[in-house]
Write a protein that holds these residues in place. Structure first.
Motif, mmCIF file in Angstrom:
data_model
loop_
_atom_site.group_PDB
_atom_site.id
_atom_site.type_symbol
_atom_site.label_atom_id
_atom_site.label_comp_id
_atom_site.label_asym_id
_atom_site.label_seq_id
_atom_site.Cartn_x
_atom_site.Cartn_y
_atom_site.Cartn_z
ATOM 1 N N ASP A 1 -6.352 -8.309 1.456
ATOM 2 C CA ASP A 1 -5.765 -8.291 2.794
ATOM 3 C C ASP A 1 -6.537 -9.173 3.778
ATOM 4 O O ASP A 1 -6.134 -10.294 4.110
ATOM 5 N N CYS A 2 -7.682 -8.710 4.232
ATOM 6 C CA CYS A 2 -8.388 -9.336 5.354
ATOM 7 C C CYS A 2 -8.802 -10.793 5.147
ATOM 8 O O CYS A 2 -8.773 -11.567 6.114
ATOM 9 N N PRO A 3 -9.215 -11.221 3.946
ATOM 10 C CA PRO A 3 -9.556 -12.641 3.807
ATOM 11 C C PRO A 3 -8.431 -13.565 4.249
ATOM 12 O O PRO A 3 -8.681 -14.661 4.764
ATOM 13 N N GLY A 4 -7.178 -13.132 4.090
ATOM 14 C CA GLY A 4 -6.054 -13.943 4.548
ATOM 15 C C GLY A 4 -6.032 -14.117 6.051
ATOM 16 O O GLY A 4 -5.653 -15.180 6.567
ATOM 17 N N ALA A 5 -6.445 -13.079 6.776
ATOM 18 C CA ALA A 5 -6.500 -13.186 8.233
ATOM 19 C C ALA A 5 -7.533 -14.216 8.659
ATOM 20 O O ALA A 5 -7.305 -15.000 9.585
ATOM 21 N N TRP A 6 -8.683 -14.235 7.973
ATOM 22 C CA TRP A 6 -9.705 -15.220 8.318
ATOM 23 C C TRP A 6 -9.249 -16.625 7.965
ATOM 24 O O TRP A 6 -9.564 -17.588 8.675
ATOM 25 N N ALA A 7 -8.470 -16.762 6.904
ATOM 26 C CA ALA A 7 -7.912 -18.071 6.569
ATOM 27 C C ALA A 7 -6.934 -18.549 7.631
ATOM 28 O O ALA A 7 -6.766 -19.753 7.841
ATOM 29 N N CYS A 8 -6.294 -17.588 8.318
ATOM 30 C CA CYS A 8 -5.326 -17.932 9.365
ATOM 31 C C CYS A 8 -5.962 -18.059 10.742
ATOM 32 O O CYS A 8 -5.256 -18.284 11.729
ATOM 33 N N GLY A 9 -7.272 -17.890 10.835
ATOM 34 C CA GLY A 9 -7.949 -18.112 12.104
ATOM 35 C C GLY A 9 -8.090 -16.898 12.981
ATOM 36 O O GLY A 9 -7.941 -16.996 14.203
ATOM 37 N N VAL A 10 -8.401 -15.739 12.382
ATOM 38 C CA VAL A 10 -8.532 -14.527 13.179
ATOM 39 C C VAL A 10 -9.763 -14.552 14.080
ATOM 40 O O VAL A 10 -9.833 -13.813 15.066
ATOM 41 N N ALA A 11 -10.725 -15.389 13.768
ATOM 42 C CA ALA A 11 -11.923 -15.463 14.602
ATOM 43 C C ALA A 11 -11.547 -15.833 16.038
ATOM 44 O O ALA A 11 -10.861 -16.821 16.277
ATOM 45 N N GLY A 12 -11.983 -15.022 16.977
ATOM 46 C CA GLY A 12 -11.722 -15.304 18.381
ATOM 47 C C GLY A 12 -10.407 -14.774 18.899
ATOM 48 O O GLY A 12 -10.111 -14.928 20.085
ATOM 49 N N ARG A 13 -9.619 -14.146 18.034
ATOM 50 C CA ARG A 13 -8.354 -13.549 18.463
ATOM 51 C C ARG A 13 -7.999 -12.469 17.453
ATOM 52 O O ARG A 13 -8.644 -12.330 16.425
ATOM 53 N N ALA A 14 -6.973 -11.715 17.746
ATOM 54 C CA ALA A 14 -6.582 -10.624 16.857
ATOM 55 C C ALA A 14 -5.301 -10.968 16.103
ATOM 56 O O ALA A 14 -4.312 -11.385 16.699
ATOM 57 N N LEU A 15 -5.358 -10.806 14.800
ATOM 58 C CA LEU A 15 -4.178 -10.865 13.952
ATOM 59 C C LEU A 15 -4.066 -9.532 13.233
ATOM 60 O O LEU A 15 -5.064 -8.990 12.765
ATOM 61 N N VAL A 16 -2.863 -8.998 13.149
ATOM 62 C CA VAL A 16 -2.657 -7.761 12.394
ATOM 63 C C VAL A 16 -1.655 -8.031 11.283
ATOM 64 O O VAL A 16 -0.781 -8.889 11.394
ATOM 65 N N LEU A 17 -1.814 -7.286 10.199
ATOM 66 C CA LEU A 17 -0.948 -7.466 9.042
ATOM 67 C C LEU A 17 0.463 -6.993 9.355
ATOM 68 O O LEU A 17 0.659 -5.874 9.830
ATOM 69 N N GLY A 18 1.449 -7.850 9.091
ATOM 70 C CA GLY A 18 2.846 -7.471 9.254
ATOM 71 C C GLY A 18 3.483 -7.120 7.928
ATOM 72 O O GLY A 18 4.076 -6.050 7.757
ATOM 73 N N THR A 19 3.355 -8.034 6.952
ATOM 74 C CA THR A 19 3.946 -7.853 5.622
ATOM 75 C C THR A 19 2.981 -8.388 4.582
ATOM 76 O O THR A 19 2.368 -9.441 4.774
ATOM 77 N N ILE A 20 2.854 -7.675 3.475
ATOM 78 C CA ILE A 20 2.044 -8.151 2.364
ATOM 79 C C ILE A 20 2.775 -7.887 1.058
ATOM 80 O O ILE A 20 3.353 -6.812 0.867
#
Length: 232
Positions: free
Chosen positions: A153-172
């Motif tokens: 799950d979470c490594p994908g958020a870091w690949a999408c640039g979660v640093a400095g902002r919030a991304l939450v999982l919608g669909t996996i």
């Protein structure tokens, strides 16, 4: 099979809601195996009894009272050809030294990637010479399907640039082919696959030390205000 589910506080992502990967993996266990898609509709409550509903089309739904929390259903097998070649454990460990979450983390309480001693402590960093592909070194101390989903799950958020902002999982959508081994070296890979407005797309994969693909996932992330992620 129980008609209720409880997400323990330990498996939180944001401070007051369940880690999206762990929650999705738990719901996926109510299906018959293979690739599974989970859509999160609202932040999953912690330490509360949630009800499970089985639709006629095979969809499994999770409810907090009358509020739909998540839906899970069978998916087509994921494409192995979309997965980058694995990094070595040493390469992943070196990438993790520059993990942005150590200095700028929107959800430091997260079970998978947060700054906790009782979580997975995944440090997903850019691979030198292979940007924008990222990797995290992982030596599991516990292994369940839910934990593997959290690792995907979470490594994908870091690949999408979660640093400095919030991304939450919608669909996996994840496909678990083989569980990892406790106390053995593994590598989680992550890479961005696109963006549409506030939606961000990622791929992740889990490899053992020999480079065998154990599991993979595709995810859709939603950009939000970190302060808006509150208990349901």
């Amino acid at each position: 099979m129980s008609d209720t589910v409880i997400i323990p506080f330990r498996y939180r992502g944001p401070p007051h809601s369940g880690n999206g990967g762990w929650t999705s993996g738990h719901l996926a266990q109510l299906l018959d195996g293979g690739a599974v898609t989970v859509r999160l509709r609202t932040p999953p409550p912690l330490d509360e009894e949630l009800s499970v509903s089985y639709a006629d089309d095979g969809t499994v739904e999770l409810y907090d009272g009358e509020t739909l929390v998540a839906q899970a259903f069978a998916a087509e097998p994921l494409d192995r050809g979309s997965v980058p070649r694995p990094a070595s454990f040493d390469e992943a460990a070196a990438a993790g030294a520059a993990y942005e979450g150590l200095v700028d983390h929107p959800f430091p309480t997260c079970f998978a990637c947060g700054l906790r001693e009782d979580g997975l402590a995944l440090r997903t960093g850019l691979l030198s010479g292979r940007e924008p592909v990222r990797a995290a070194a992982w030596v599991p101390s516990e292994v369940t399907p839910e934990v593997v989903w959290a690792a995907l799950d979470c490594p994908g958020a870091w690949a999408c640039g979660v640093a400095g902002r919030a991304l939450v999982l919608g669909t996996i959508t994840a496909e678990l082919r083989e569980l990892p081994s406790v106390a053995e070296q593994h590598v989680v890979m992550a890479w961005p696959t696109g963006q549409e407005g506030r939606k961000h797309f990622s791929g992740t994969a889990l490899f053992d030390a020999e480079g065998r693909l154990l599991a993979q996932a595709e995810a859709i992330w939603l950009a939000v205000d970190a302060g808006s992620v509150r208990p349901v």
